[in-house]
Scaffold this motif. Sequence first.
Motif, short mmCIF file in Angstrom:
data_model
loop_
_atom_site.label_atom_id
_atom_site.label_comp_id
_atom_site.label_asym_id
_atom_site.label_seq_id
_atom_site.Cartn_x
_atom_site.Cartn_y
_atom_site.Cartn_z
N ALA A 52 0.83 -1.21 0.00
CA ALA A 52 0.00 0.00 0.00
C ALA A 52 0.86 1.26 0.00
CB ALA A 52 -0.93 -0.01 1.21
N ILE A 53 1.91 1.24 0.80
CA ILE A 53 2.82 2.40 0.84
C ILE A 53 3.56 2.52 -0.50
CG2 ILE A 53 4.92 3.33 1.90
CD1 ILE A 53 3.90 2.04 4.54
N GLY A 54 3.97 1.39 -1.04
CA GLY A 54 4.70 1.40 -2.30
C GLY A 54 3.84 1.70 -3.51
N GLY A 65 7.41 -2.65 -2.24
CA GLY A 65 6.82 -2.49 -0.91
C GLY A 65 6.40 -3.82 -0.30
N ALA A 66 5.83 -4.70 -1.13
CA ALA A 66 5.42 -6.02 -0.63
C ALA A 66 6.63 -6.85 -0.22
CB ALA A 66 4.61 -6.75 -1.70
N ILE A 67 7.67 -6.82 -1.04
CA ILE A 67 8.89 -7.57 -0.70
C ILE A 67 9.52 -7.03 0.57
CG2 ILE A 67 11.26 -8.03 -1.47
CD1 ILE A 67 10.11 -8.14 -4.34
N GLY A 69 8.06 -5.45 3.03
CA GLY A 69 7.22 -5.82 4.18
C GLY A 69 7.43 -7.27 4.58
N GLY A 70 7.52 -8.17 3.60
CA GLY A 70 7.76 -9.59 3.89
C GLY A 70 9.13 -9.82 4.50
N LEU A 71 10.14 -9.14 3.97
CA LEU A 71 11.49 -9.29 4.50
C LEU A 71 11.60 -8.72 5.91
CD1 LEU A 71 13.74 -8.55 1.40
CD2 LEU A 71 13.29 -10.74 2.50
N ALA A 72 10.90 -7.63 6.18
CA ALA A 72 10.92 -7.06 7.53
C ALA A 72 10.34 -8.05 8.54
CB ALA A 72 10.14 -5.74 7.56
#
Length: 111
Positions: A52-54, A65-67, A69-72
Amino acid sequence: MSEETPLCPNCCTETFVVLVNNTQKIGTAVGGVAGGAAGYAGATSGAATGAAIGSVVPVIGTGIGAIAGGLAGAMAGFFAGSKIGNEVGEHVDRHMIGLYRCNRCGTQFES
């Protein structure tokens, strides 16, 4: 809780005595892998938020952004799992196995 180091039976000193921490090392590795996998699997909300941010930059920003978020989530899970695995392994080494080594004379002994 204060952990006392035992005396070396040869040198009669505790200065050079260290805990043999094989289980602690294994616990850290296993906990990190398990925590990372669980963190990545549970990171769907982080990936959705990152997407959403990306989405300010269409397609590319959403994917990045999805990547991110998943890595975080995976990184947070890895560090939490490593810490817990390390503490469990240290407890097993110290209180169940109780194997120590003197770095001065090389003697291995149980406490």
